[in-house]
Design a protein around this motif. Structure first.
Motif, PDB file in Angstrom:
ATOM      1  N   ASN A 199       0.851  -1.184   0.000  1.00  0.00           N
ATOM      2  CA  ASN A 199       0.000   0.000   0.000  1.00  0.00           C
ATOM      3  C   ASN A 199       0.887   1.235   0.000  1.00  0.00           C
ATOM      4  O   ASN A 199       1.979   1.220   0.585  1.00  0.00           O
ATOM      5  CB  ASN A 199      -0.898   0.030   1.240  1.00  0.00           C
ATOM      6  CG  ASN A 199      -1.945  -1.067   1.225  1.00  0.00           C
ATOM      7  OD1 ASN A 199      -2.419  -1.470   0.161  1.00  0.00           O
ATOM      8  ND2 ASN A 199      -2.306  -1.557   2.403  1.00  0.00           N
ATOM      9  N   TYR A 208       1.040   5.538   0.639  1.00  0.00           N
ATOM     10  CA  TYR A 208       0.375   6.652   1.311  1.00  0.00           C
ATOM     11  C   TYR A 208       1.197   7.925   1.167  1.00  0.00           C
ATOM     12  O   TYR A 208       2.417   7.882   1.001  1.00  0.00           O
ATOM     13  CB  TYR A 208       0.180   6.360   2.803  1.00  0.00           C
ATOM     14  CG  TYR A 208      -0.620   5.107   3.086  1.00  0.00           C
ATOM     15  CD1 TYR A 208      -2.008   5.130   3.079  1.00  0.00           C
ATOM     16  CD2 TYR A 208       0.030   3.896   3.342  1.00  0.00           C
ATOM     17  CE1 TYR A 208      -2.737   3.977   3.323  1.00  0.00           C
ATOM     18  CE2 TYR A 208      -0.691   2.744   3.584  1.00  0.00           C
ATOM     19  CZ  TYR A 208      -2.078   2.784   3.579  1.00  0.00           C
ATOM     20  OH  TYR A 208      -2.794   1.640   3.800  1.00  0.00           O
ATOM     21  N   LYS A 252      -4.381   2.481   6.459  1.00  0.00           N
ATOM     22  CA  LYS A 252      -4.258   3.899   6.814  1.00  0.00           C
ATOM     23  C   LYS A 252      -4.372   4.113   8.325  1.00  0.00           C
ATOM     24  O   LYS A 252      -3.600   4.867   8.921  1.00  0.00           O
ATOM     25  CB  LYS A 252      -5.329   4.702   6.081  1.00  0.00           C
ATOM     26  CG  LYS A 252      -5.355   6.178   6.425  1.00  0.00           C
ATOM     27  CD  LYS A 252      -6.433   6.889   5.623  1.00  0.00           C
ATOM     28  CE  LYS A 252      -6.584   8.344   6.050  1.00  0.00           C
ATOM     29  NZ  LYS A 252      -7.623   9.044   5.243  1.00  0.00           N
ATOM     30  N   ASP A 266      -3.116  10.342   3.184  1.00  0.00           N
ATOM     31  CA  ASP A 266      -3.943  10.042   2.010  1.00  0.00           C
ATOM     32  C   ASP A 266      -3.490   8.737   1.379  1.00  0.00           C
ATOM     33  O   ASP A 266      -2.289   8.436   1.311  1.00  0.00           O
ATOM     34  CB  ASP A 266      -3.835  11.155   0.960  1.00  0.00           C
ATOM     35  CG  ASP A 266      -4.541  12.427   1.389  1.00  0.00           C
ATOM     36  OD1 ASP A 266      -5.625  12.319   1.999  1.00  0.00           O
ATOM     37  OD2 ASP A 266      -4.011  13.518   1.139  1.00  0.00           O
ATOM     38  N   VAL A 267      -4.457   7.977   0.892  1.00  0.00           N
ATOM     39  CA  VAL A 267      -4.175   6.731   0.175  1.00  0.00           C
ATOM     40  C   VAL A 267      -3.877   7.080  -1.286  1.00  0.00           C
ATOM     41  O   VAL A 267      -4.702   7.698  -1.960  1.00  0.00           O
ATOM     42  CB  VAL A 267      -5.372   5.769   0.250  1.00  0.00           C
ATOM     43  CG1 VAL A 267      -5.061   4.472  -0.487  1.00  0.00           C
ATOM     44  CG2 VAL A 267      -5.735   5.489   1.714  1.00  0.00           C
ATOM     45  N   SER A 300      -3.732   5.255  -3.928  1.00  0.00           N
ATOM     46  CA  SER A 300      -4.530   4.546  -4.928  1.00  0.00           C
ATOM     47  C   SER A 300      -5.951   5.093  -5.065  1.00  0.00           C
ATOM     48  O   SER A 300      -6.670   4.726  -5.995  1.00  0.00           O
ATOM     49  CB  SER A 300      -4.599   3.055  -4.594  1.00  0.00           C
ATOM     50  OG  SER A 300      -5.215   2.856  -3.325  1.00  0.00           O
ATOM     51  N   ARG A 301      -6.369   5.954  -4.164  1.00  0.00           N
ATOM     52  CA  ARG A 301      -7.717   6.504  -4.270  1.00  0.00           C
ATOM     53  C   ARG A 301      -7.818   7.388  -5.509  1.00  0.00           C
ATOM     54  O   ARG A 301      -6.820   7.933  -5.968  1.00  0.00           O
ATOM     55  CB  ARG A 301      -8.074   7.310  -3.017  1.00  0.00           C
ATOM     56  CG  ARG A 301      -7.602   8.754  -3.069  1.00  0.00           C
ATOM     57  CD  ARG A 301      -7.638   9.437  -1.735  1.00  0.00           C
ATOM     58  NE  ARG A 301      -7.494  10.886  -1.846  1.00  0.00           N
ATOM     59  CZ  ARG A 301      -6.371  11.523  -2.184  1.00  0.00           C
ATOM     60  NH1 ARG A 301      -5.284  10.825  -2.456  1.00  0.00           N
ATOM     61  NH2 ARG A 301      -6.329  12.831  -2.248  1.00  0.00           N
ATOM     62  N   ARG A 302      -9.018   7.559  -6.025  1.00  0.00           N
ATOM     63  CA  ARG A 302      -9.234   8.452  -7.178  1.00  0.00           C
ATOM     64  C   ARG A 302     -10.105   9.598  -6.682  1.00  0.00           C
ATOM     65  O   ARG A 302     -11.327   9.463  -6.580  1.00  0.00           O
ATOM     66  CB  ARG A 302      -9.904   7.699  -8.327  1.00  0.00           C
ATOM     67  CG  ARG A 302      -9.746   8.421  -9.670  1.00  0.00           C
ATOM     68  CD  ARG A 302      -9.834   7.444 -10.820  1.00  0.00           C
ATOM     69  NE  ARG A 302      -9.474   8.116 -12.070  1.00  0.00           N
ATOM     70  CZ  ARG A 302     -10.354   8.461 -12.996  1.00  0.00           C
ATOM     71  NH1 ARG A 302     -11.629   8.195 -12.838  1.00  0.00           N
ATOM     72  NH2 ARG A 302      -9.948   9.070 -14.095  1.00  0.00           N
ATOM     73  N   PRO A 303      -9.499  10.733  -6.370  1.00  0.00           N
ATOM     74  CA  PRO A 303     -10.268  11.828  -5.766  1.00  0.00           C
ATOM     75  C   PRO A 303     -11.384  12.310  -6.679  1.00  0.00           C
ATOM     76  O   PRO A 303     -11.230  12.380  -7.909  1.00  0.00           O
ATOM     77  CB  PRO A 303      -9.209  12.930  -5.580  1.00  0.00           C
ATOM     78  CG  PRO A 303      -7.892  12.247  -5.669  1.00  0.00           C
ATOM     79  CD  PRO A 303      -8.097  11.083  -6.583  1.00  0.00           C
ATOM     80  N   LYS A 304     -12.501  12.662  -6.069  1.00  0.00           N
ATOM     81  CA  LYS A 304     -13.621  13.229  -6.817  1.00  0.00           C
ATOM     82  C   LYS A 304     -13.541  14.749  -6.783  1.00  0.00           C
ATOM     83  O   LYS A 304     -13.246  15.337  -5.738  1.00  0.00           O
ATOM     84  CB  LYS A 304     -14.948  12.756  -6.228  1.00  0.00           C
ATOM     85  CG  LYS A 304     -15.202  11.267  -6.410  1.00  0.00           C
ATOM     86  CD  LYS A 304     -16.560  10.877  -5.865  1.00  0.00           C
ATOM     87  CE  LYS A 304     -16.834   9.390  -6.097  1.00  0.00           C
ATOM     88  NZ  LYS A 304     -18.165   8.988  -5.585  1.00  0.00           N
ATOM     89  N   ASN A 332     -18.988  13.377  -2.034  1.00  0.00           N
ATOM     90  CA  ASN A 332     -17.702  13.209  -1.351  1.00  0.00           C
ATOM     91  C   ASN A 332     -16.553  13.812  -2.157  1.00  0.00           C
ATOM     92  O   ASN A 332     -15.448  13.247  -2.222  1.00  0.00           O
ATOM     93  CB  ASN A 332     -17.419  11.721  -1.084  1.00  0.00           C
ATOM     94  CG  ASN A 332     -18.378  11.117  -0.077  1.00  0.00           C
ATOM     95  OD1 ASN A 332     -18.671  11.726   0.948  1.00  0.00           O
ATOM     96  ND2 ASN A 332     -18.896   9.942  -0.371  1.00  0.00           N
ATOM     97  N   GLU A 350     -13.483  16.115  -3.091  1.00  0.00           N
ATOM     98  CA  GLU A 350     -12.378  16.660  -2.313  1.00  0.00           C
ATOM     99  C   GLU A 350     -11.972  18.053  -2.785  1.00  0.00           C
ATOM    100  O   GLU A 350     -11.222  18.747  -2.095  1.00  0.00           O
ATOM    101  CB  GLU A 350     -11.162  15.733  -2.407  1.00  0.00           C
ATOM    102  CG  GLU A 350     -11.403  14.353  -1.821  1.00  0.00           C
ATOM    103  CD  GLU A 350     -10.155  13.498  -1.852  1.00  0.00           C
ATOM    104  OE1 GLU A 350      -9.043  14.061  -1.871  1.00  0.00           O
ATOM    105  OE2 GLU A 350     -10.297  12.263  -1.859  1.00  0.00           O
TER     106      GLU A 350
END
Length: 285
Positions: free
Chosen positions: A4, A6, A61, A82-83, A85-89, A163, A165
């Motif tokens: 993972n 971060y 996390k 922050d992760v 791999s996330r895909r921020p909106k 949600n 960001e």
């Protein structure tokens, strides 16, 4: 081996031992530091640290936060994790000039910007066709002096429901209220078609043309209740000359605006921007 990744952002009063304590704590969990940036602001005595790490897959996390809690308490740190791999909106807001919005959508499509556009919001219908072509929900929110508060309440609900960001004002030609600007401070980026702090307000390129300037530019900044005075994230200039018309200034400016806004959005989404009172610390690539 599965891992993972971060991004850690830390801010606190400067004092000895911050980096050593944080990195030792991370090492105890088998973290590998893949990127590290730091800055000490001698005027405010604030220390800023951004660290990218990879850890074994079983470490999530919450585990990272728990590992760093003693350091947070010891140095009175502000910590954000922050992760990667996330895909921020994000939500894009636009009026009639769509060049900055189109550039953002293109950079997302080719993968340079890693984000999901949760909605396109406009006070005009012009961008609806683009939104439909891209499969993005379109929200028409016309604004006048009588419904401004009501429409901003709908926008605030949309931010929370999706949600998101970040809200990107891609040449959205409405001034946000002090209440909304304060509520989402650090979450709204505006592109101002001028090299701030010069030529604020309406038609800055025409102001620049009238003054005979030799450089024009654009400024991406966070939105605050003080119009066009929020913390600056990114800027760019380009040389102009006496033979160019006001329309030439505008055309040149459009290209600069699109580039500057895209870079500012990228820096924000990658956790490279840290607020430092009325200024920013930007750990660029």
């Amino acid at each position: 081996m599965s891992e993972n990744s971060y991004i850690l952002r830390i801010a606190c009063d400067d004092q000895p031992g911050i980096v050593a304590t944080v990195t030792s704590a991370l090492a105890s969990r088998g973290a590998n530091i893949i990127e590290s940036n730091q800055f000490w602001d001698r005027h405010t005595n604030q220390f800023f640290l951004r660290v990218g790490i990879s850890v074994p897959a079983e470490i999530d996390k919450d585990s990272i936060v728990l590992t760093l809690n003693p350091s947070v308490d010891r140095f009175n740190m502000k910590l954000k994790v922050d992760v990667v791999s996330r895909r921020p909106k994000i939500i894009i807001m636009v009026s009639k000039f769509d060049h900055a919005m189109l550039h953002l959508l293109y950079q997302i499509k080719v993968g340079w910007l890693d984000a999901e556009v949760a909605a396109i919001v406009s006070n005009h219908e012009d961008a609806r066709k683009v939104a439909e072509q891209e499969g993005i929900p379109f929200h028409y929110m016309p604004v006048n002096k009588d419904n401004k508060i009501e429409q901003e309440a709908k926008l605030a609900d949309l931010i929370k429901q999706t949600n998101s960001e970040l809200v990107v004002l891609a040449r959205y030609m409405q001034v946000l209220t002090n209440e909304l600007s304060s509520q989402f401070y650090g979450m709204i980026i505006n592109i101002h078609h001028s090299f701030l702090p010069s030529f604020k307000g309406a038609k800055p390129y025409h102001q620049a043309y009238d003054r005979g300037v030799k450089l024009i530019g654009a400024t991406a900044h966070y939105v605050t209740p003080d119009l066009d005075e929020g913390p600056i994230i990114e800027q760019e200039t380009e040389r102009v000359n006496h033979a160019m018309s006001a329309d030439d200034f505008v055309a040149t400016g459009r290209d600069i605006e699109a580039r500057v806004l895209a870079r500012a959005v990228k820096y924000h989404l990658e956790g490279r921007v840290m607020l430092n009172n009325h200024r920013t610390v930007v750990f660029t690539l």
